[in-house]
Design an enzyme around this catalytic site. Structure first.
Site, PDB file in Angstrom:
ATOM      1  N   LYS A  45       0.833  -1.201   0.000  1.00  0.00           N
ATOM      2  CA  LYS A  45       0.000   0.000   0.000  1.00  0.00           C
ATOM      3  C   LYS A  45       0.870   1.254   0.000  1.00  0.00           C
ATOM      4  CE  LYS A  45      -3.795  -0.549   2.380  1.00  0.00           C
ATOM      5  NZ  LYS A  45      -4.369  -0.837   3.708  1.00  0.00           N
ATOM      6  N   ARG A  69      -3.171   3.059   8.550  1.00  0.00           N
ATOM      7  CA  ARG A  69      -3.503   1.906   7.695  1.00  0.00           C
ATOM      8  C   ARG A  69      -2.363   0.900   7.676  1.00  0.00           C
ATOM      9  NH1 ARG A  69      -4.746   4.836   2.083  1.00  0.00           N
ATOM     10  NH2 ARG A  69      -5.907   2.912   1.663  1.00  0.00           N
ATOM     11  N   GLY A 119      -5.814 -11.034   7.164  1.00  0.00           N
ATOM     12  CA  GLY A 119      -5.830 -11.328   8.593  1.00  0.00           C
ATOM     13  C   GLY A 119      -5.401 -10.171   9.472  1.00  0.00           C
ATOM     14  N   MET A 173      -4.781  -5.978  10.857  1.00  0.00           N
ATOM     15  CA  MET A 173      -5.602  -4.886  11.351  1.00  0.00           C
ATOM     16  C   MET A 173      -6.191  -4.091  10.202  1.00  0.00           C
ATOM     17  SD  MET A 173      -4.802  -1.614  13.707  1.00  0.00           S
ATOM     18  CE  MET A 173      -4.846  -0.460  12.361  1.00  0.00           C
ATOM     19  N   ARG A 197      -3.276  -1.077  -6.571  1.00  0.00           N
ATOM     20  CA  ARG A 197      -2.346  -2.208  -6.597  1.00  0.00           C
ATOM     21  C   ARG A 197      -2.660  -3.016  -7.835  1.00  0.00           C
ATOM     22  NH1 ARG A 197      -5.319  -5.192  -1.639  1.00  0.00           N
ATOM     23  NH2 ARG A 197      -7.300  -5.312  -2.698  1.00  0.00           N
ATOM     24  N   HIS A 219      -5.540 -32.249   7.303  1.00  0.00           N
ATOM     25  CA  HIS A 219      -5.422 -33.638   6.852  1.00  0.00           C
ATOM     26  C   HIS A 219      -6.170 -33.840   5.535  1.00  0.00           C
ATOM     27  CE1 HIS A 219      -6.699 -37.908   6.721  1.00  0.00           C
ATOM     28  NE2 HIS A 219      -5.463 -38.117   7.125  1.00  0.00           N
ATOM     29  N   SER A 256      17.909 -41.187 -14.836  1.00  0.00           N
ATOM     30  CA  SER A 256      16.595 -40.588 -14.636  1.00  0.00           C
ATOM     31  C   SER A 256      16.329 -40.575 -13.131  1.00  0.00           C
ATOM     32  CB  SER A 256      15.526 -41.387 -15.370  1.00  0.00           C
ATOM     33  OG  SER A 256      14.262 -40.831 -15.080  1.00  0.00           O
ATOM     34  N   CYS A 288      11.743 -38.503 -13.584  1.00  0.00           N
ATOM     35  CA  CYS A 288      10.402 -39.037 -13.765  1.00  0.00           C
ATOM     36  C   CYS A 288       9.770 -39.080 -12.382  1.00  0.00           C
ATOM     37  CB  CYS A 288      10.433 -40.412 -14.404  1.00  0.00           C
ATOM     38  SG  CYS A 288      11.453 -41.602 -13.536  1.00  0.00           S
ATOM     39  N   TYR A 304      15.588 -33.064 -19.314  1.00  0.00           N
ATOM     40  CA  TYR A 304      14.134 -33.140 -19.462  1.00  0.00           C
ATOM     41  C   TYR A 304      13.467 -33.467 -18.137  1.00  0.00           C
ATOM     42  CZ  TYR A 304      14.518 -38.242 -19.322  1.00  0.00           C
ATOM     43  OH  TYR A 304      14.758 -39.524 -18.917  1.00  0.00           O
TER      44      TYR A 304
HETATM   45  P1  ADP Z   1      -7.763  -2.153   3.367  1.00  0.00           P
HETATM   46  O1  ADP Z   1      -6.356  -2.588   3.340  1.00  0.00           O
HETATM   47  O2  ADP Z   1      -8.645  -3.033   4.192  1.00  0.00           O
HETATM   48  O3  ADP Z   1      -8.302  -1.868   2.011  1.00  0.00           O
HETATM   49  P2  ADP Z   1      -7.394   0.667   3.691  1.00  0.00           P
HETATM   50  O4  ADP Z   1      -6.231   1.115   4.454  1.00  0.00           O
HETATM   51  O5  ADP Z   1      -7.288   0.725   2.231  1.00  0.00           O
HETATM   52  O6  ADP Z   1      -7.796  -0.790   4.191  1.00  0.00           O
HETATM   53  O7  ADP Z   1      -8.626   1.510   4.162  1.00  0.00           O
HETATM   54  C1  ADP Z   1      -9.944   1.180   3.818  1.00  0.00           C
HETATM   55  C2  ADP Z   1     -10.685   2.369   3.328  1.00  0.00           C
HETATM   56  O8  ADP Z   1     -10.615   3.424   4.250  1.00  0.00           O
HETATM   57  C3  ADP Z   1     -10.134   2.970   2.061  1.00  0.00           C
HETATM   58  O9  ADP Z   1     -10.590   2.305   0.940  1.00  0.00           O
HETATM   59  C4  ADP Z   1     -10.707   4.359   2.123  1.00  0.00           C
HETATM   60  O10 ADP Z   1     -12.015   4.353   1.621  1.00  0.00           O
HETATM   61  C5  ADP Z   1     -10.716   4.651   3.581  1.00  0.00           C
HETATM   62  N1  ADP Z   1      -9.575   5.510   3.919  1.00  0.00           N
HETATM   63  C6  ADP Z   1      -8.334   5.133   4.304  1.00  0.00           C
HETATM   64  N2  ADP Z   1      -7.554   6.230   4.484  1.00  0.00           N
HETATM   65  C7  ADP Z   1      -8.311   7.288   4.203  1.00  0.00           C
HETATM   66  C8  ADP Z   1      -8.073   8.688   4.188  1.00  0.00           C
HETATM   67  N3  ADP Z   1      -6.892   9.205   4.501  1.00  0.00           N
HETATM   68  N4  ADP Z   1      -9.085   9.511   3.846  1.00  0.00           N
HETATM   69  C9  ADP Z   1     -10.286   8.980   3.515  1.00  0.00           C
HETATM   70  N5  ADP Z   1     -10.586   7.687   3.502  1.00  0.00           N
HETATM   71  C10 ADP Z   1      -9.606   6.839   3.848  1.00  0.00           C
HETATM   72 MG    MG Z   2      -7.845  -0.643   0.812  1.00  0.00          MG
END
Ligand code: ADP
Ligand code: MG
Ligand code: MG
Length: 903
Positions: free
Chosen positions: A30, A99, A108, A110, A344, A460, A787, A855, A875
């Site tokens: 990100k 973020r 998984g 935050m 991304r 498993h 082989s 093989c 091969y």
């Molecule tokens: P995730 O990795 O779960 O996508 P993000 O960090 O992208 O989490 O945040 C989720 C959403 O929060 C973003 O898509 C956006 O809509 C909102 N967001 C994050 N940062 C900002 C910001 N600085 N201003 C406004 N909205 C934000």
């Molecule tokens: Mg996002």
């Protein structure tokens, strides 16, 4: 003189303007991409990224590294200067989001905390900033307490949801837009109480404390249970750590001229060109995906705000051109001004991966090497399974983990015994369990597919199913499985034994009823039933194009393992360039068992020779058929490998037969002799017993008969104008003397049979006993080719028998991380691979030009193919269905050094 000690403080914080997209290791995906967009001049709210190194330091020492606090302070001050606002200022506050963002996106971890910097005083300033918009300010504040409480302080999210529902209920509405400023102020009070109740403290009013706690929570979330589980499943290293992005807030919830959305630059499902996205007016952050209100298709933004829409489309085109790939983006519009919040390279289905790679070549954005790099063998393998033909009639009732691909339908059973019973009656069954254990093995073998409500990709069920090539969905946790009552419930429906269900081992989806299955168009193409030049199927055209390039690029040849003419013919259509392993065992089965019994029971040389003489023409006919199908291509025939008693009836059955027949007073001389032979030949460890070359050296004439059959078949084919290129392979050799003995006899026979027919027969050996690998220099003196039998080599290097261990304890080893992946799925490069490397080097040193192949199923495994390429083999050989996968990966191995890295 002691040099003056200098401590260079690590750089832990990067402004967006300082980073770029190639710094994912340091800044996370990100952060790196926010920096890239900033530097492209796109409208990104200013901010900075705290590096993964800071996180790693925190996680190893348990405290923030020296210097981090100061660097955050400095970057925050710079941000405040740039924005002309101070974090949480009572009159005109700067607010930020915090973020998480690791190198690989990880569900998984935050989630984001928005609106950091709001408190009882700055909420008033925010309202003033927004033109006395109290409603907006209090809505933003209640969101902060909610997100902060939930993700930073682990307050149960339902409590906030519940309070929100109550506020709406009191107002008589279902829409949170109907809550006014006063309602929201009340909600903030309620939220604060919830916060205090669960944390034992008041909601922090100090903005900088909010920020520091949120940053620390992101660091900690790297080791949250869910994150650890996800990393194991996706094989993401545990020590990468996550970066933290601090981004100044922009607001999509300032009124109808604001909003937030997500978009893809192409359809991530099919790869089709176009605009794919969702937009939600007057909303913030996760509202879009949370399904709180109904989103509208992105196209409708054109009516709402044409300027922003056009700007967004322009940016999307620009991003595609810049990243040269499908991008997914998150954006927000604040009062008519567009802001980019994330981009991304987007995830996509296997089909879309091929189609998009083909399109980008057409568009001149990437070349064919890059297209080949962007797809992988796992995706191709997925596309070769039959698929469910889904129309709206079928909706999934649950979704688990796609643990072993394929599409399977059948009657639900809950026990192994019932699975075996129904399967024996010709009924397709799906074995449903909470989780499987080694006792379920027979049921798993009998079933068409396996469905469990617990466990991940390394459970498993998942490990065993993949080993058997059987469709499996694991961890479908919406299922309430009740084995004693022989039923499960899902989505309010009850499914009992005998009901039909369908499971998709690729997507993890579960359907009620029998979903019709359609063949893979990619297989139809490989079979020659679809012409890639004329078809309008975009996927087939793309696959053809990329496969053609892979074939041109690769150095490794690809052969197949095939024991019959039919298999050989199919493999050839799939692109096999010969047979790397033709097993001769099956040629001793069926109505030929009688002859094998005579061979084993022979009293003296004459009876034995007669039995062998009777087998000879049968074997010869088998080889003629295979050589014809592989005309002009090499065929490696392995002399008989398994112990002979495997061709006799099992001991218990014989013993019963003899006893019953004796009771009846019948003549049991033959049965008794057989029984005695079976007793005599019984082995404690058949895997390590009298088999392979050992058998050939003990039973006179056995190998000679096979060698003669091979040579005569080759000559017969040559007489008919064909070209047979047999390679005789001696199994289980551990010492050069074994091979020399077999070779001396074989050469005599070959010389006698071949005469001046022009047929050339090579003699070589399998390298599957560790001692053979370690004495490869000696063995090469007597072998024209090696082989690698990597199945046996793996068993013997590790000292475990595959049949016993995969079901017994591999899941535990995977769980503990002793294996990243089963060493039977992907070659263990450090151990078994080292043996291969030693044998290849020392074999070639002794005999330059020694032909080297492999093989065994590793020959069709993507990572293993890359390994064999790097060791310099000539091969790989794999089952017919894996041949295209091996071709593709052999091509990728030339242009990629990193292996399959697309997550
Ligand atoms: P995730 O990795 O779960 O996508 P993000 O960090 O992208 O989490 O945040 C989720 C959403 O929060 C973003 O898509 C956006 O809509 C909102 N967001 C994050 N940062 C900002 C910001 N600085 N201003 C406004 N909205 C934000
Ligand atoms: Mg996002
Ligand atoms: Mg073997």
């Amino acid at each position: 003189m002691a040099a003056q000690e200098e401590t260079v403080e690590s750089k832990y914080v990067y402004d967006f303007a300082e980073g770029n997209k190639d710094l994912k290791d340091l800044l996370g995906g990100k952060g790196a991409n926010l920096a890239e967009m900033t530097n492209l001049g796109l409208p990104v709210p200013p901010g900075f990224t705290i590096t993964t190194e800071a996180c790693q330091a925190y996680l190893t020492t348990g405290r923030e590294p020296d210097g981090l606090a100061g660097q955050i302070e400095a970057h925050l001050e710079a941000l405040e200067r740039q924005m002309g606002r101070r974090l949480g200022d009572p009159d005109d506050p700067l607010l930020v989001s915090v973020r998480s963002g690791a190198k690989f996106s990880m569900p998984g971890m935050m989630e984001t905390v928005l609106n950091v910097g709001l408190n009882d005083r700055s909420v008033v300033g925010l309202s003033r900033q927004a033109g006395q918009n109290d409603r907006f300010a209090w809505d933003s504040y209640r969101r902060l307490i909610q997100m902060f409480g939930k993700t930073v302080c682990e307050v149960p999210g339902e409590e906030f949801e519940h309070a929100l529902d109550e506020a709406k209920h009191a107002k008589g509405t279902h829409d949170d837009l109907d809550l006014d400023a006063d309602d929201l102020r009340g909600l903030v009070d309620a939220y604060k109480k919830i916060f205090a109740k669960h944390t034992g403290r008041e909601f922090p009013q100090e903005p900088r404390e909010q920020l520091d706690l949120a940053i620390r929570a992101v660091f900690d979330s790297w080791n949250a249970e869910r994150a650890i589980l996800y990393r194991r499943q996706e094989r993401i290293p545990a020590d990468l750590g996550t970066a933290v992005n601090v981004v100044s807030m922009v607001f999509g919830n300032l009124g109808p001229d604001s909003g937030t959305g997500v978009a893809f630059t192409r359809d991530p499902g099919s790869g089709a060109q176009g605009i794919y996205g969702d937009y939600l007016a007057n909303a913030q952050g996760e509202d879009v995906v949370a399904g709180i209100r109904n989103t509208v298709p992105l196209q409708e933004l054109e009516q709402l705000d044409k300027t922003s829409y056009d700007e967004l489309l322009g940016i999307m085109a620009r991003l595609e051109e810049h990243y040269k790939d499908l991008c997914d983006i998150e954006f927000t519009i604040e009062r008519g001004k567009l802001w980019m919040l994330q981009t991304r390279v987007g995830k996509r289905t296997a089909a879309a991966a091929f189609v998009i790679a083909g399109q980008l070549v057409d568009e001149g954005l990437i070349d064919l090497d890059e297209a080949l790099h962007r797809v992988n063998g796992a995706q191709l393998a997925q596309l070769m399974f039959p698929r469910f033909q889904l129309d709206h009639e079928f909706q999934p009732v649950a979704r688990g983990i796609g643990a072993s691909p394929g599409a399977a339908s059948g009657k639900v059973v809950f026990t192994s015994a019932r699975a075996v019973e129904l399967a024996a009656a010709g009924e397709p069954v799906i074995l449903v369990r909470r989780e499987t254990n080694p006792d379920d093995l027979t049921g798993m073998i009998a079933a068409n597919g396996i469905l469990t409500s617990r466990g991940g990709k390394t459970s498993h069920a998942a490990v065993v199913a993949r080993g058997m090539g059987k469709t499996c969905v694991s961890g479908a946790d919406e299922l309430e499985v009740n084995v004693p009552a022989k039923k499960f419930t899902v989505a309010g429906r009850t499914v009992t034994e005998g009901d039909l269900i369908s499971i998709d081992g690729t997507t993890g989806k579960v359907y009620l009823g029998e979903v019709p299955v359609m063949p893979s168009e990619v297989v139809q193409y490989f079979e020659g039933e679809l012409d890639p030049e004329t078809t309008d199927d975009a996927l087939v055209r793309a696959v053809h194009r990329i496969m053609t390039h892979a074939d041109a690029a690769r150095r490794l040849r690809v052969r197949t393992n095939a024991d019959t003419g039919a298999d050989a013919a199919r493999a050839r259509r799939f692109g096999a360039e010969g047979i790397g392993l033709c097993r001769t065992e099956h040629m001793f089965l069926g109505d030929r068992r009688e002859l094998v019994e005579r061979l084993i029971l022979a009293e003296g040389g004459q009876q034995r020779d007669e039995a062998l003489a009777a087998l000879l023409p049968l074997q010869r006919a088998d080889f003629v058929e295979i050589f014809r199908q592989m005309d002009g291509l090499p065929v490696t025939v392995r002399l008989i490998d398994p112990p002979l008693h495997e061709f006799l009836p099992p001991l218990e059955q014989l013993a019963v037969n003899v006893a019953v027949a004796q009771e009846r007073g019948e003549d049991v001389a033959k049965e008794e002799a057989l029984l005695a032979a079976v007793r005599r030949m019984h082995e404690e460890n058949p895997m390590l017993g009298l088999r392979g070359v050992r058998l050939g050296l003990v039973i006179p004439g056995l190998f000679a008969m096979q060698v003669r059959a091979i040579a005569e078949a080759a000559v017969a084919v040559a007489r008919d104008g064909g070209t047979a290129c047999p390679e005789i392979m001696v199994p289980l050799v551990g010492a050069v003397q074994e091979l020399e003995t077999v070779r001396a006899e074989a050469e005599k026979i070959i010389a006698e049979v071949v005469g001046d027919s022009g047929v050339d027969v090579l003699i070589g050996t399998m390298i599957e006993v560790p001692r053979a690998a370690l004495t490869a220099g000696q063995i090469a003196e007597a072998a024209e080719f090696f082989s690698f039998g990597t199945n046996d080599l793996t068993q013997m290097a590790w000292g475990f028998s595959r049949d016993d261990v995969e079901g017994a304890f591999f899941w535990r080893y995977l769980e503990l991380g002793i294996f990243g992946i089963s060493p039977f799925e992907s070659i263990d490069a450090d151990g078994v691979g080292r043996l291969v490397r030693i044998a290849a080097e020392e074999g070639r040193a002794a005999r330059p030009g020694l032909k080297l192949g492999v093989c065994g199923e590793h020959g069709g495994d993507p990572d293993s193919v890359h390994f064999f390429h790097s060791v310099g083999l000539d091969y790989v050989s794999c089952s017919p269905f894996r041949v295209p996968v091996a071709r593709l990966e052999a091509g990728r191995a030339v242009i990629t050094t990193t292996g399959s890295d697309s997550r």
